[in-house]
Each structure stands twice: as C-alpha cells, then as structure tokens.
Design a protein around this motif. Structure first.
Motif, short mmCIF file in Angstrom:
data_model
loop_
_atom_site.label_atom_id
_atom_site.label_comp_id
_atom_site.label_asym_id
_atom_site.label_seq_id
_atom_site.Cartn_x
_atom_site.Cartn_y
_atom_site.Cartn_z
N THR A 1 0.86 -1.18 0.00
CA THR A 1 0.00 0.00 0.00
C THR A 1 0.90 1.23 0.00
O THR A 1 1.84 1.31 0.78
CB THR A 1 -0.91 0.01 1.23
N ASP B 1 -4.13 11.84 -2.36
CA ASP B 1 -4.17 10.56 -3.06
C ASP B 1 -2.76 10.14 -3.51
O ASP B 1 -1.92 10.98 -3.83
CB ASP B 1 -5.09 10.65 -4.28
N THR C 1 -7.39 0.46 6.05
CA THR C 1 -7.06 -0.23 4.80
C THR C 1 -6.04 -1.33 5.04
O THR C 1 -6.16 -2.46 4.55
CB THR C 1 -6.52 0.75 3.76
N GLN D 1 -9.37 8.86 -5.38
CA GLN D 1 -10.74 9.08 -4.95
C GLN D 1 -11.46 10.13 -5.81
O GLN D 1 -10.84 10.88 -6.57
CB GLN D 1 -10.74 9.51 -3.48
N GLY E 1 -10.56 3.53 -4.59
CA GLY E 1 -11.43 4.68 -4.35
C GLY E 1 -12.17 5.17 -5.57
O GLY E 1 -13.03 6.05 -5.46
N THR F 1 -4.35 5.27 -3.69
CA THR F 1 -5.71 5.83 -3.63
C THR F 1 -5.95 6.79 -4.78
O THR F 1 -5.07 7.56 -5.19
CB THR F 1 -5.93 6.57 -2.30
N GLY G 1 -0.71 4.42 3.61
CA GLY G 1 -2.15 4.50 3.70
C GLY G 1 -2.67 4.50 5.13
O GLY G 1 -1.90 4.49 6.09
N PRO H 1 -11.29 4.60 2.17
CA PRO H 1 -10.15 3.89 2.78
C PRO H 1 -10.21 3.82 4.30
O PRO H 1 -9.54 2.98 4.90
CB PRO H 1 -8.95 4.70 2.30
#
Length: 490
Positions: A8, A108, A178, A98, A135, A96, A174, A141
């Motif tokens: 991640t 992000d 998550t 979003q 996302g 991510t 992250g 998340p």
C-alpha cells in the motif's frame, strides 16, 4: 518459485533529490518551527509554486518522468527492492484515487504508485508491475468493512498467488483501516502463504538518499496469535497434542529458538499419547527432576503412565480405550513383576510367548506351589503357564498385603474378570458404567475408578503414590507445555 509483492502506497513513500543533492520527502508537508516542510522544499526547487498538494505534485513528476526518474526514490520500499529484486515475480502497488468530491483527494497516492512503478521498470526491468487504484468506485479507505470487502475482491480477482507461492506484503502506506483489512482478509484466504514486512523509519539517512531499513519477511500468523493461542490451549485441555503441533508449526518456523522447549515437549506428549513411553521419556527427560529420573530405572515405571493414559482417555469420553489402557496397566505390570521376582525359574523363550511359563524348580523355594503343578502340569513337562489364577497365586505368595487388599480382591474376583472378558470380546461401545463395573461392583464414580487402579498398581510395586499427578511423569510435562504456550508473545 519467485514471490509476489504487494504494497500500500502512502504520501511519504517517495523522496526527491533537489539541486543541492539533498533528498526530501514528497509527502511531508509539516512545517517545523520556522523551517518549511520537505514537500515545500521540493516545490521550491522545481519552481512550481502552484503545486500545492501531494496529488498535484506527484502527477506533475509522473508527466515528466523521463526527466525526473533518477531524482525520485521509494524511501519506504527501496531497501526491500534492492535486496530482494531477484526473488520477485510481480509487484502490486495500491494507490488511492478518490472522487473529486472527497476532501482527502489532495493526498491521493495513485501517482506516487505509478512513479514507483516507473522507477522499478527503470531499475529492475525483470520485475512485472501493476498499479491497483483504490477509491474510484467511491470506496472509503477509512471504512474497515468497506475495505475488507474491497480487499477480498482484489485478492480473488487480481492478486492470485499460485499454490505454494509466497505473498510478501508491506502495509506501511495509507490509513490503518485499509492496512488492517488487507492483513485480515489476506490471512483468511492465504494463511501461511502471506509474509509481512515492517519498516524502520530513519529520517536522517533518508535525507542522504538511503531508504529505510526493514524487518521481515515474517509470517502473518503473528497477527492472529491471540486466537491461535486460545485454540491451542483448548486443544491442549483435551490432550490433542498432534493438533496443537499442527496448529503451531508456522510459529515454530518463524521463531524456532523461542519454541525449542515447546517443540520438544510436544514430541514427548505425542509419543506418550500413543503409548510409546520409552520414546516419550527420551524426548522429555531433561525436563524431569532427579526423583523422576530415578523412578525411570524401576521396571514398573510405565505402568503408571499406562494407567494415567486410561484416565485421560476417560476424560476424553473414550471409554473403550480407557478400558484397554487400564487393563494393560495392571496386566502388563504383573507380567513384568513376575519376570522380576521369579526370573530364575522362568522358561527361556526365543520369542515372547503369550504367557510366561515357570519351571518346577520353583518348588525348592516355594513348595506350596506343588498343588498347582499337580493340577496344571498334566503332561509332566515340569512347567506350567502363568495365567489367571497362577498370577494371583504368585502375587499373594510374595505380597502378603494382597491377601486382604480390597482393591486387588475386587480386580481379581471372577465376576469382574468375566465382565472384562465380555467387554473385550464383543463388538460395540462400552458405557462408563460397564467400565467401572469391570473394576468392581462398588465403583460408580471416576475418582473411585482412578483410586482403584492406583491402589492395585501400588500394591504390586510397593509404592505409596496418592494420585497420578505424583505417580506419572506426564502431568508435569503437560503443565510445562501449557505454560510455554500461555506465556509465548509474538
């Protein structure tokens, strides 16, 4: 087989080298007193003051990746890649991405993930890479339940290791929800296939362009230890030692030194549970005290182990084996006792016979036995088998207490012998009541049954053990094993 790597990506996963040669973190936007943030240092060096957030900054660098690929470096994952690139088949990077209506969109990491992908392709072209956005469908998340469902879908449709292929995972980037959803869902699906990395942050070295160190890979089952520990202790309570061993194998592999004693005790417990008492002793002797080691030198020591095994079988509601082991404890002990006390008069056999045979030469020392030779030595071979009545006769001949001992009399009378024979030669189960009655019509409770077995054994051995906790070696071994599992910490 090479491994799959999953990470991640967070806002602080990338460093950028400014014109001075120093490296700054692209996602560190915190000011320290009068010192501008590391992110601002990068923006200033690029002379692009309009890049006000992490998403825009990383998007810009990705747009001009050919110009900047040598000026970026994954600070979190760099050392892992440098030391393990030849063990990696494919790398999955979770970033991510979003919707525009989401406040956290400015942080992000989708472009950070793509930058790391470009960096990998430049530095380690043999590794396949794939960026997985998080996302785009509105997933939050920070919502654990939503992330758990999202991860399950990803594991099952995108990240699918082959059988036996290791799945290396680093969840440093992250938010916590998550990462935790990834960890739990992955472990549920892949168990021991998953191994985890932890990162040791080193800001001073990072500023010099050196990625952070790491620990791992280690088994993800450590995260589940609390539940596994409870399960192991429950299995231990039921004396299911083989199941305990199978449950703990991943932990044995992970920290073998910490588990050395428990593994040894488990080997002994498994052997004991199978009635292999010599093997049991070999495995656990270093954990027994001096008096127990001295007891091992006695011919009768296994009788107490066999009898206690019967007690355990009854606790497990296995009445058939409880009967078998309890009878074997006495009958086996009598066999050994006769060999011990009448050794000079026994017929030597090349193979162990079903029954011992005693010569008529015994009459020189024990003339009272003549009546039995007259009765059983009909072929005048000057020997008779020691079975049934003769076993009882020899015991009473040498052990005066046996003549008046209530427990031995109950064990030895015709009614209980017939009961045992009936149970031994018929199909079907054995009730607890039948088990008790085969030891005496007056036995109705488990503690009475245990006491009778112990008294019969004590009568023959001459010992005065009050409980099997003192008579058998095994209770202390079981307790030591329980303590090892109970006090283990990941």
């Amino acid at each position: 087989m090479k491994n799959i790597f999953v990470a991640t990506i967070g806002t602080r996963d990338l460093m950028f080298q400014v014109s001075s040669g120093e490296w700054f973190n692209l996602g560190d936007d915190q000011m320290r007193e009068d010192i501008i943030s590391e992110q601002s240092e990068v923006v200033s060096d690029l002379k692009l003051p309009d890049l006000t957030n992490h998403r825009d900054l990383t998007q810009y660098l990705l747009q001009f990746i050919d110009q900047y690929v040598n000026k970026i470096k994954p600070v979190i994952l760099g050392q892992i890649f440098a030391e393990n690139y030849d063990k990696l088949e494919k790398v999955y990077l979770i970033g991510t991405d979003q919707k525009e209506t989401v406040k956290e969109r400015s942080k992000d990491t989708i472009y950070s993930a793509q930058l790391i992908e470009k960096w990998l392709q430049s530095n380690y072209p043999t590794i396949k890479t794939e960026v997985i956005p998080l996302g785009q469908e509105g997933e939050n998340p920070s919502d654990f339940e939503a992330m758990f469902c999202w991860w399950l879908k990803v594991w099952q449709t995108q990240i699918k290791p082959n059988s036996g292929q290791k799945l290396w995972v680093c969840l440093k980037g992250g938010v916590g929800q998550t990462s935790e959803a990834s960890r739990i869902s992955g472990l549920n699906l892949y168990g021991e296939q998953i191994q985890f990395f932890e990162i040791n942050r080193t800001p001073k070295e990072n500023r010099q362009g050196t990625p952070s160190g790491y620990t791992g890979p280690f088994l993800g089952t450590n995260y589940l230890w609390s539940g596994v520990q409870k399960q192991a202790l429950a299995l231990l309570k039921n004396h299911n030692y083989l199941a305990v061993q199978n449950l703990l194998i991943p932990y044995f592999k992970q920290t073998p030194q910490q588990w050395q004693k428990a593994q040894q005790l488990l080997k002994g417990a498994i052997a004991w549970n199978q009635g292999c008492f010599d093997q049991f002793y070999q495995e656990v002797q270093s954990y027994l005290d001096q008096s127990q080691r001295q007891q091992k030198a006695q011919y009768w020591w296994q009788a107490y182990e066999q009898a206690y095994l019967a007690v355990i079988r009854l606790e497990q509601n296995n009445t058939t084996e409880a009967m078998l082991h309890s009878f074997r404890a006495i009958e086996g002990l009598i066999y050994l006792w006769i060999k011990q006390e009448f050794n000079d008069y026994l017929v030597r056999q090349n193979n162990e016979g079903e029954f011992l045979e005693i010569r008529s030469s015994v009459l020189k020392d024990y003339p009272d036995l003549k009546i039995y030779f007259d009765r059983y030595d009909k072929d005048k071979q000057n020997r008779i088998q020691i079975r049934g009545e003769m076993q009882s006769v020899l015991i009473k001949l040498l052990i005066q207490e046996a003549k008046d001992d209530e427990s031995f009399a109950s064990w030895n009378n015709k009614q209980t012998r017939d009961k045992r024979n009936h149970l031994s030669h018929h199909l079907g189960g054995i009730s607890t009541e039948d088990l008790y009655k085969s030891w005496g019509q007056d036995i109705t409770k488990q503690n009475e049954w245990q006491k009778r077995i112990l008294q019969c054994i004590n009568l023959i051995t001459g010992e005065r053990f009050l409980t099997f906790n003192n008579a058998s070696f095994f209770p202390c071994i079981h307790y030591a094993l329980k303590t090892e599992i109970k006090h283990y910490q990941v």
